[in-house]
Design a protein around this motif. Sequence first.
Motif, mmCIF file in Angstrom:
data_model
loop_
_atom_site.group_PDB
_atom_site.id
_atom_site.type_symbol
_atom_site.label_atom_id
_atom_site.label_comp_id
_atom_site.label_asym_id
_atom_site.label_seq_id
_atom_site.Cartn_x
_atom_site.Cartn_y
_atom_site.Cartn_z
ATOM 1 N N ALA A 17 0.873 -1.215 -0.027
ATOM 2 C CA ALA A 17 -0.109 0.176 -0.071
ATOM 3 C C ALA A 17 0.856 1.248 -0.025
ATOM 4 C CB ALA A 17 -0.961 -0.172 0.985
ATOM 5 N N ARG A 18 1.970 1.295 0.687
ATOM 6 C CA ARG A 18 2.724 2.514 1.019
ATOM 7 C C ARG A 18 3.548 2.637 -0.434
ATOM 8 N NH1 ARG A 18 8.055 3.841 2.838
ATOM 9 N NH2 ARG A 18 8.362 1.600 3.068
ATOM 10 N N PHE A 19 4.040 1.785 -0.983
ATOM 11 C CA PHE A 19 4.925 1.893 -2.209
ATOM 12 C C PHE A 19 3.974 2.168 -3.438
ATOM 13 C CE2 PHE A 19 8.399 -0.117 0.096
ATOM 14 C CZ PHE A 19 9.224 0.708 -0.575
ATOM 15 N N ALA A 20 2.803 1.788 -3.187
ATOM 16 C CA ALA A 20 1.822 2.048 -4.400
ATOM 17 C C ALA A 20 1.398 3.499 -4.287
ATOM 18 C CB ALA A 20 0.517 1.023 -4.153
ATOM 19 N N LEU A 21 1.052 4.024 -3.153
ATOM 20 C CA LEU A 21 0.668 5.451 -2.910
ATOM 21 C C LEU A 21 1.861 6.328 -3.602
ATOM 22 C CD1 LEU A 21 -1.128 5.029 0.473
ATOM 23 C CD2 LEU A 21 -1.949 5.813 -1.739
ATOM 24 N N ASP A 22 3.341 5.892 -2.898
ATOM 25 C CA ASP A 22 4.231 6.530 -3.387
ATOM 26 C C ASP A 22 4.314 6.777 -5.076
ATOM 27 O OD1 ASP A 22 4.639 7.178 -0.710
ATOM 28 O OD2 ASP A 22 6.377 5.520 -0.582
ATOM 29 N N GLN A 23 4.084 5.736 -5.531
ATOM 30 C CA GLN A 23 4.188 5.806 -7.083
ATOM 31 C C GLN A 23 3.065 6.273 -7.776
ATOM 32 O OE1 GLN A 23 4.921 1.867 -8.743
ATOM 33 N NE2 GLN A 23 6.795 1.485 -7.594
ATOM 34 N N GLY A 24 2.070 6.878 -6.963
ATOM 35 C CA GLY A 24 0.973 7.724 -7.564
ATOM 36 C C GLY A 24 -0.382 6.894 -7.958
#
Length: 329
Positions: A17-24
């Motif tokens: 979830a965190r990395f997906a959000l970071d990637q937009g």
Amino acid sequence: MKLLIVGATGTLGRQIARFALDQGHQVRCLVRSQRKASFLKEWGAELVGGDICKPETIPPALENIEVVIDAATARATDSLSIKQVDWEGKVNLIKAVKEAGINRYIFFSLLNAEKYPNVPLMEIKRCTEQYLAESGLNYTILRPCGFMQGLINQYAVPVLDNQSVWISGESTPIAYMDTQDIAKLTLRVLEVPETEKRTLPVVGTKAWKPEEIIALCEKLSEREAKISRVPLGLLRFMRQITRLFQWTYNISDRLAFAEVLATGQPLDAPMEEVYQLLGLDPKQTTTLESYLQDYYTRIMKKLKELDYEKKQKEAKKKKRSPFKSKNVG
């Protein structure tokens, strides 16, 4: 992309979830408790209440979703059994995804699941893989075998605190991987069409025996470990005992992993093809040495800071108070 992450409060799911959000990406999380998942909302994810074991609650979470990432699994403390969550719940989810017209599904299984039909979670993962393959969805099955995060409480903390480190009588090497690396790899899968309808191993750079991990912890912490071995027979006996009570079924099913450890066969797989397929550099994968080094560096720094603060407080107490009466004579 608009992603639905199932199991987003878990060790792996939260990293995805965190990395997906970071990637937009637009991230939605299906959660049983919005209170326990509040940190995901703070990160920017949308929370939708629901439970894969209650099929009627799933469709609202799937509206306008392009990809479902399924990282959910039963926990040892859950009231529901592994069969209810990891089989019946997953069947509910896969059916709902297909009915919603969502074509892309990422599923986390376990490495070598097909080799252990007598281990409940392994067999259920194998069955789910087969069910998913026959569903008609464009799936990708990812097969990790162990998370580095779990080694902190299992090895690093006990060694540092001079507590016993419990290991089984067998030494099965396991290629642990940092969940942050698994998350990065997962999101990269979404960008590579060649990963559709494929099953890929997701493992670390080296398979480690328990004794090797303990030795590394000793070296980094500069402390000697207290090792206590648990006979395999005792683990099997405990599994039989915990099967007697419904509320300990999940514990019993996890104790079945003793059978995996008993083989001594490494839980490892070649990753060259995976890195090549995804266009990733294997040198950027976190090694266990660097992971534990980072942990011990941070924790030792914190301990030194706490010790300094303690000494400062003690020093202040030793100073004579200006309001204390002085002896005359």
